[in-house]
Design a protein around this motif. Sequence first.
Motif, mmCIF file in Angstrom:
data_model
loop_
_atom_site.group_PDB
_atom_site.id
_atom_site.type_symbol
_atom_site.label_atom_id
_atom_site.label_comp_id
_atom_site.label_asym_id
_atom_site.label_seq_id
_atom_site.Cartn_x
_atom_site.Cartn_y
_atom_site.Cartn_z
ATOM 1 N N GLY A 143 0.917 -1.461 -0.082
ATOM 2 C CA GLY A 143 -0.064 0.024 0.101
ATOM 3 C C GLY A 143 1.002 1.220 -0.002
ATOM 4 N N GLY A 144 0.024 2.315 -0.063
ATOM 5 C CA GLY A 144 0.837 3.572 0.232
ATOM 6 C C GLY A 144 -0.001 4.797 0.192
ATOM 7 N N GLY A 145 0.759 6.091 0.113
ATOM 8 C CA GLY A 145 -0.061 7.096 0.158
ATOM 9 C C GLY A 145 0.754 8.407 0.087
ATOM 10 N N ALA A 146 0.092 9.716 0.342
ATOM 11 C CA ALA A 146 0.803 10.758 0.340
ATOM 12 C C ALA A 146 0.190 12.055 0.966
ATOM 13 N N SER A 147 0.993 12.855 1.170
ATOM 14 C CA SER A 147 0.388 14.208 1.951
ATOM 15 C C SER A 147 1.349 15.438 1.529
ATOM 16 N N VAL A 148 0.475 16.575 1.683
ATOM 17 C CA VAL A 148 1.142 17.783 1.191
ATOM 18 C C VAL A 148 1.219 18.562 2.331
ATOM 19 N N ILE A 149 2.319 19.326 2.688
ATOM 20 C CA ILE A 149 2.540 20.014 3.848
ATOM 21 C C ILE A 149 2.747 21.432 3.530
ATOM 22 N N ALA A 150 1.783 22.232 3.748
ATOM 23 C CA ALA A 150 1.834 23.667 3.359
ATOM 24 C C ALA A 150 3.046 24.598 3.887
ATOM 25 N N GLY A 151 3.407 25.485 3.174
ATOM 26 C CA GLY A 151 4.519 26.352 3.625
ATOM 27 C C GLY A 151 3.798 27.180 4.787
ATOM 28 N N ASN A 152 4.494 28.633 4.797
ATOM 29 C CA ASN A 152 3.813 29.512 5.605
ATOM 30 C C ASN A 152 2.990 30.037 5.038
ATOM 31 N N SER A 153 1.840 29.547 4.476
ATOM 32 C CA SER A 153 0.637 30.228 3.616
ATOM 33 C C SER A 153 -0.727 29.475 3.879
ATOM 34 N N HIS A 154 -1.795 29.836 3.069
ATOM 35 C CA HIS A 154 -2.858 29.117 3.177
ATOM 36 C C HIS A 154 -2.699 27.739 2.445
ATOM 37 N N ALA A 155 -3.528 26.705 3.362
ATOM 38 C CA ALA A 155 -3.523 25.185 2.839
ATOM 39 C C ALA A 155 -3.957 25.142 1.654
ATOM 40 N N GLU A 156 -4.946 25.670 1.019
ATOM 41 C CA GLU A 156 -5.674 25.555 -0.110
ATOM 42 C C GLU A 156 -4.932 25.849 -1.356
ATOM 43 N N ARG A 157 -3.549 26.368 -1.074
ATOM 44 C CA ARG A 157 -2.788 26.700 -2.245
ATOM 45 C C ARG A 157 -1.832 25.421 -2.651
ATOM 46 N N TYR A 158 -1.889 24.559 -1.655
ATOM 47 C CA TYR A 158 -0.827 23.320 -1.996
ATOM 48 C C TYR A 158 -1.871 22.135 -2.022
#
Length: 126
Positions: A62-77
Amino acid sequence: MLKKCLVAAAAVAMVVGPAAVAQADDIVRVVENEVTIPVSSGEYPGTAAAVAECPPGETRTGGGASVIAGNSHAERYLLHSTQPISGERWWAFASNTDKTNPGKLRVYAICARVVSTPTLTTPISS
């Protein structure tokens, strides 16, 4: 008498219990890889792809992924895709529309190496 039976049952459970656990040679692990999602340039978002691969002798389960936002709004990532690919690898793709803050894309592969092969038996019908 009851006390002696309970003590005997507990002793049997302690001896039998570990036998039901997987052998020490069996391994399940999470392999991860992290890359930077660059900032956007002009009208184009920054994009990144990453792969996590199981070590030789292990199988991807199995597997997966995640996005970690920078110092900004999460919806931009945005995480666009995460899926198994050829071999024992897991792949992910993400983008970043922020013009000043990069983000992170972390991809995971769940890998297993099983040394002992269990035997499957079918019930006998009468």
